[in-house]
Motif scaffolding. Structure first.
Motif, PDB file in Angstrom:
ATOM      1  N   GLY A   1       0.520  -1.212   0.212  1.00 22.88           N
ATOM      2  CA  GLY A   1      -0.194  -0.231  -0.082  1.00 22.88           C
ATOM      3  C   GLY A   1       1.312   1.175   0.285  1.00 22.88           C
ATOM      4  N   ALA A   2       1.815   1.027  -0.262  1.00 26.87           N
ATOM      5  CA  ALA A   2       2.768   1.892  -0.295  1.00 26.87           C
ATOM      6  C   ALA A   2       3.230   3.480  -1.329  1.00 26.87           C
ATOM      7  CB  ALA A   2       4.497   2.074   0.060  1.00 26.87           C
ATOM      8  N   GLY A   3       3.343   4.184  -1.382  1.00 33.50           N
ATOM      9  CA  GLY A   3       3.072   4.590  -3.293  1.00 33.50           C
ATOM     10  C   GLY A   3       5.021   5.229  -3.236  1.00 33.50           C
ATOM     11  N   GLU A   4       5.669   4.913  -4.671  1.00 33.16           N
ATOM     12  CA  GLU A   4       6.740   5.544  -5.078  1.00 33.16           C
ATOM     13  C   GLU A   4       7.909   5.505  -4.587  1.00 33.16           C
ATOM     14  OE1 GLU A   4       9.023   6.594  -7.059  1.00 33.16           O
ATOM     15  OE2 GLU A   4       7.754   8.329  -8.062  1.00 33.16           O
ATOM     16  N   LEU A   5       7.299   7.277  -3.559  1.00 31.98           N
ATOM     17  CA  LEU A   5       8.080   7.844  -2.750  1.00 31.98           C
ATOM     18  C   LEU A   5       8.621   7.227  -1.990  1.00 31.98           C
ATOM     19  CD1 LEU A   5       7.951  11.469  -4.069  1.00 31.98           C
ATOM     20  CD2 LEU A   5      10.268  10.432  -3.485  1.00 31.98           C
ATOM     21  N   ASP A   6       7.865   6.325  -1.420  1.00 31.36           N
ATOM     22  CA  ASP A   6       8.049   6.030   0.669  1.00 31.36           C
ATOM     23  C   ASP A   6       9.000   4.853   0.466  1.00 31.36           C
ATOM     24  OD1 ASP A   6       5.813   7.094   1.622  1.00 31.36           O
ATOM     25  OD2 ASP A   6       4.540   5.278   0.179  1.00 31.36           O
ATOM     26  N   SER A   7       9.653   4.160  -0.840  1.00 32.44           N
ATOM     27  CA  SER A   7      10.838   3.272  -0.083  1.00 32.44           C
ATOM     28  C   SER A   7      12.568   4.247  -0.335  1.00 32.44           C
ATOM     29  CB  SER A   7      10.909   2.453  -1.564  1.00 32.44           C
ATOM     30  OG  SER A   7      11.672   2.943  -1.787  1.00 32.44           O
ATOM     31  N   LYS A   8      12.481   5.441  -0.512  1.00 37.59           N
ATOM     32  CA  LYS A   8      13.924   5.761  -0.572  1.00 37.59           C
ATOM     33  C   LYS A   8      14.637   6.094   0.211  1.00 37.59           C
ATOM     34  CE  LYS A   8      15.268  10.136  -2.918  1.00 37.59           C
ATOM     35  NZ  LYS A   8      15.455  11.351  -3.231  1.00 37.59           N
ATOM     36  N   GLU A   9      13.956   6.446   1.368  1.00 36.33           N
ATOM     37  CA  GLU A   9      14.429   6.511   2.646  1.00 36.33           C
ATOM     38  C   GLU A   9      15.713   5.384   2.811  1.00 36.33           C
ATOM     39  OE1 GLU A   9      14.702   9.703   4.603  1.00 36.33           O
ATOM     40  OE2 GLU A   9      13.340  10.741   2.910  1.00 36.33           O
ATOM     41  N   ALA A  10      15.348   4.403   2.852  1.00 35.79           N
ATOM     42  CA  ALA A  10      15.701   3.213   3.156  1.00 35.79           C
ATOM     43  C   ALA A  10      16.649   3.230   2.457  1.00 35.79           C
ATOM     44  CB  ALA A  10      15.199   1.768   2.191  1.00 35.79           C
ATOM     45  N   ILE A  11      17.573   4.131   1.644  1.00 42.55           N
ATOM     46  CA  ILE A  11      18.647   4.127   1.284  1.00 42.55           C
ATOM     47  C   ILE A  11      20.318   3.876   2.538  1.00 42.55           C
ATOM     48  CG2 ILE A  11      19.348   6.076   0.808  1.00 42.55           C
ATOM     49  CD1 ILE A  11      20.659   5.298  -2.430  1.00 42.55           C
ATOM     50  N   ASP A  12      20.083   4.463   2.852  1.00 42.67           N
ATOM     51  CA  ASP A  12      20.283   4.834   4.298  1.00 42.67           C
ATOM     52  C   ASP A  12      20.871   4.216   4.978  1.00 42.67           C
ATOM     53  OD1 ASP A  12      21.568   7.667   3.005  1.00 42.67           O
ATOM     54  OD2 ASP A  12      19.880   8.803   4.390  1.00 42.67           O
ATOM     55  N   GLN A  13      20.043   3.434   4.999  1.00 42.87           N
ATOM     56  CA  GLN A  13      20.522   1.664   5.822  1.00 42.87           C
ATOM     57  C   GLN A  13      20.733   0.846   4.716  1.00 42.87           C
ATOM     58  OE1 GLN A  13      16.329   2.567   6.828  1.00 42.87           O
ATOM     59  NE2 GLN A  13      16.694   0.769   8.788  1.00 42.87           N
ATOM     60  N   LEU A  14      21.192   0.571   3.625  1.00 43.46           N
ATOM     61  CA  LEU A  14      21.252  -0.276   3.325  1.00 43.46           C
ATOM     62  C   LEU A  14      23.170   1.023   3.373  1.00 43.46           C
ATOM     63  CD1 LEU A  14      19.874  -0.170  -0.703  1.00 43.46           C
ATOM     64  CD2 LEU A  14      19.675  -1.892   0.837  1.00 43.46           C
ATOM     65  N   ARG A  15      23.390   1.004   3.011  1.00 44.90           N
ATOM     66  CA  ARG A  15      25.621   1.372   3.577  1.00 44.90           C
ATOM     67  C   ARG A  15      25.530   1.639   4.546  1.00 44.90           C
ATOM     68  NH1 ARG A  15      25.127   8.063   2.529  1.00 44.90           N
ATOM     69  NH2 ARG A  15      26.893   7.891   1.959  1.00 44.90           N
ATOM     70  N   THR A  16      24.708   0.319   5.689  1.00 49.15           N
ATOM     71  CA  THR A  16      25.679  -0.212   6.980  1.00 49.15           C
ATOM     72  C   THR A  16      26.459  -0.707   6.812  1.00 49.15           C
ATOM     73  OG1 THR A  16      23.520  -1.264   7.698  1.00 49.15           O
ATOM     74  CG2 THR A  16      23.413   1.171   8.633  1.00 49.15           C
ATOM     75  N   VAL A  17      26.023  -1.588   5.513  1.00 51.30           N
ATOM     76  CA  VAL A  17      26.442  -3.304   5.648  1.00 51.30           C
ATOM     77  C   VAL A  17      27.966  -3.476   5.216  1.00 51.30           C
ATOM     78  CG1 VAL A  17      27.037  -5.537   3.909  1.00 51.30           C
ATOM     79  CG2 VAL A  17      24.488  -4.393   5.217  1.00 51.30           C
ATOM     80  N   ALA A  18      29.328  -3.762   6.267  1.00 50.96           N
ATOM     81  CA  ALA A  18      29.921  -3.616   6.382  1.00 50.96           C
ATOM     82  C   ALA A  18      30.989  -4.172   5.802  1.00 50.96           C
ATOM     83  CB  ALA A  18      30.808  -4.176   7.182  1.00 50.96           C
ATOM     84  N   GLY A  19      32.064  -3.593   4.924  1.00 45.92           N
ATOM     85  CA  GLY A  19      32.735  -3.582   3.491  1.00 45.92           C
ATOM     86  C   GLY A  19      32.080  -2.895   2.426  1.00 45.92           C
TER      87      GLY A  19
END
Ligand code: AMP
Ligand code: MN
Ligand code: MN
Length: 321
Positions: free
Chosen positions: A232-250
């Motif tokens: 039920g989300a809109g296309e802009l709603d997932s954008k914030e997730a990019i900063d969490q993708l950056r937390t993976v080591a290496g």
């Protein structure tokens, strides 16, 4: 109107702004915190100078940022208004179509900005365009009231990932100290911009994280229409997730590829790789370490394959494809 190909100084710009009496401010499509923050601060600056000043943008202002603007946004450039553009690297990405006479002002911090207006102040050393608006307040000796300070604070805070990215500087921190003295309460701003989400947003962010695949030093996640329908989300709603993708080591390059009506929107982030150059391969642009592009008529899955091909030699993909 003649378009200048060199940057103006803060002094020249301050003098120029004093000559204007009726302006409309706009910013880039897909507006973020700096886009709206610097727009709101510039509208307030022009009002303080006694000009008529409005904000215009054809797209809806994101709900978590609307409170920064003194008035509701207009969806078109009103006649008789000089156009001032902030935080927009290219003239084809403005929130309202560029008028025949062009923009009178281009205030920005993207290094790939081609200086497309009559007056230009582009400083890639600034953490946010909002920081440049603050310099104009200082030059014009207009005191920052709380509303203007909050708008500038949101710009600097969001464009620096909460003061953590490589673009943060002593000058930006000094500015933030002044903003707090002008009445900004960080916890209250945080409440307004980070704690007004929805359960749908939370779920789509979860899907982005679950869809992430690591290829050596790169990490790519895609999200498509079926995911929007499921949550039920809109296309802009997932954008914030990019900063969490950056937390993976290496991981050094992260990509978030989301389906949009015209195709796929790609967002790239890195700590050291020039992802702006990668975005430009696909007709996009942005900063060295934060860039984006749109692939028309292409699904996220295809965009991912194409991106992986173009990351070969740019980042170690670990041979795992
Ligand atoms: P985003 O990934 O949309 O948050 O964008 C990251 C940075 O790249 C921002 O500074 C944007 O202004 C810029 N950017 C995003 N998409 C494009 C595009 N299609 N063309 C040029 N610059 C872009
Ligand atoms: Mn922006
Ligand atoms: Mn910005």
């Amino acid at each position: 109107m003649t378009t200048q190909t060199t940057n103006n100084t803060v002094r020249e710009l301050a003098d120029f702004l004093k000559t204007l009496d009726c302006v409309a401010v706009t910013t880039h499509v897909g507006a973020d915190g700096d886009a709206i923050g610097s727009s709101a601060a510039l509208v307030r600056l022009m009002l303080s100078l006694g000009a008529e000043a409005v904000f215009c943008h054809a797209e809806a202002v994101p709900g978590y940022l609307g409170w920064l603007l003194p008035d509701d946004a207009l969806t078109e450039l009103p006649t008789g208004h000089d156009l001032l553009v902030v935080d927009t690297s290219r003239p084809d990405r403005t929130g309202v179509p560029m008028p025949d006479e062009g923009a009178r002002l281009n205030l920005d911090h993207h290094e790939d900005n081609p200086l497309y207006a009559e007056y230009n102040l582009v400083n890639a050393g600034a953490a946010a365009t909002a920081q440049l608006v603050a310099e104009l307040y200082r030059e014009l000796e207009i005191p920052l009231d709380r509303a203007a300070a909050e708008a500038i604070y949101v710009g600097v805070r969001t464009d620096t990932g909460g003061f953590t990215f490589r673009n943060i500087s002593p000058e930006a921190h000094e500015l933030v100290a002044d903003l707090l003295r002008a009445g900004v309460v960080p916890a209250e701003v945080n409440e307004r911009i980070n704690r007004r989400g929805s359960i749908e947003q939370l779920k789509i962010v979860g899907i982005v994280l679950a869809n992430a695949v690591q290829y050596g030093d790169a990490l790519i996640s895609t999200v498509d229409k079926a995911d929007y329908e499921r949550t039920g989300a809109g296309e802009l709603d997932s954008k914030e997730a990019i900063d969490q993708l950056r937390t993976v080591a290496g991981v050094d390059v992260v990509a978030h590829l989301r389906e949009v009506p015209e195709g796929t929107k790609g967002s790239l982030r890195s700590e050291s790789v020039d992802v702006g150059a990668v975005a430009r391969i696909f007709g996009g642009g942005g900063h060295k370490l934060a860039a984006g592009y749109t692939r028309k008529g292409m699904k996220p899955r295809e965009a991912k394959e194409e991106l992986l091909e173009n990351l070969e030699g740019v980042v170690d993909l670990g041979g795992g494809r």
